[in-house]
Enzyme design. Structure first.
Site, mmCIF file in Angstrom:
data_model
loop_
_atom_site.group_PDB
_atom_site.id
_atom_site.type_symbol
_atom_site.label_atom_id
_atom_site.label_comp_id
_atom_site.label_asym_id
_atom_site.label_seq_id
_atom_site.Cartn_x
_atom_site.Cartn_y
_atom_site.Cartn_z
ATOM 1 N N GLU A 45 0.810 -0.899 -0.123
ATOM 2 C CA GLU A 45 0.040 -0.053 -0.166
ATOM 3 C C GLU A 45 0.641 1.356 -0.025
ATOM 4 O O GLU A 45 2.051 1.308 -0.099
ATOM 5 C CB GLU A 45 -0.920 -0.106 1.276
ATOM 6 N N GLU A 56 -1.044 -9.576 -6.958
ATOM 7 C CA GLU A 56 -1.128 -10.206 -8.288
ATOM 8 C C GLU A 56 0.032 -9.200 -8.894
ATOM 9 O O GLU A 56 0.708 -10.009 -9.620
ATOM 10 C CB GLU A 56 -2.372 -10.208 -8.766
ATOM 11 N N CYS A 87 -9.334 -8.945 -7.919
ATOM 12 C CA CYS A 87 -9.923 -7.950 -8.188
ATOM 13 C C CYS A 87 -9.905 -7.954 -9.815
ATOM 14 O O CYS A 87 -9.043 -8.437 -10.447
ATOM 15 C CB CYS A 87 -9.555 -6.653 -7.835
ATOM 16 N N CYS A 90 -6.731 -7.003 -11.413
ATOM 17 C CA CYS A 90 -5.515 -8.333 -11.284
ATOM 18 C C CYS A 90 -6.086 -9.601 -12.317
ATOM 19 O O CYS A 90 -5.346 -10.275 -12.852
ATOM 20 C CB CYS A 90 -5.526 -8.670 -9.877
#
Length: 127
Positions: A45, A56, A87, A90
């Protein structure tokens, strides 16, 4: 028979390296490559929330740094080592680097990439 538990354990190890001080949602990913290599990634992050990197992303970077190839088997897990779904962004990365035959361990069992991302847009669409 493929050893999904062993791949899941590798994803859990990768998750232990995640940097998730904002969401407190560490993720680890692991995949096998068509030449037998293992590649892993963890989420990273950033204080500018929108530029966080999913696990990923790191996995696909490791794929290319370590020689390329095609992903054949993939799984990602959360802090409790539960399988989670990639997601949308990804899923696109995984499709491009594994193709429609890539096998994913998902929350509802093993699925092919073309089941997880049907009618995917890919490099062939740019020809």
């Amino acid at each position: 028979m493929f050893d999904w538990e062993a791949l899941k354990a590798e994803a859990a190890v990768a998750m232990g390296h995640a940097y998730a001080p904002y969401s407190h949602f560490p993720v680890g990913a692991a995949a096998l490559v068509d030449d037998g290599r293992l590649v892993v990634g963890c989420n990273v992050e950033n204080a500018a929330y929108g530029v966080a990197l999913c696990a990923e992303c790191g996995l696909v970077s490791q794929l290319h740094i370590s020689g390329g190839g095609r992903l054949t088997h993939f799984v990602c897990v959360n802090r409790d080592h539960d399988v989670i779904m990639p997601c949308g962004r990804c899923r696109q990365l995984l499709h491009e680097n594994g193709g429609p035959d890539l096998l994913l361990l998902t929350v509802s069992g093993v699925k092919r990439m073309d089941e997880v991302l049907p009618d995917a847009f890919g490099p062939d669409d740019l020809a």
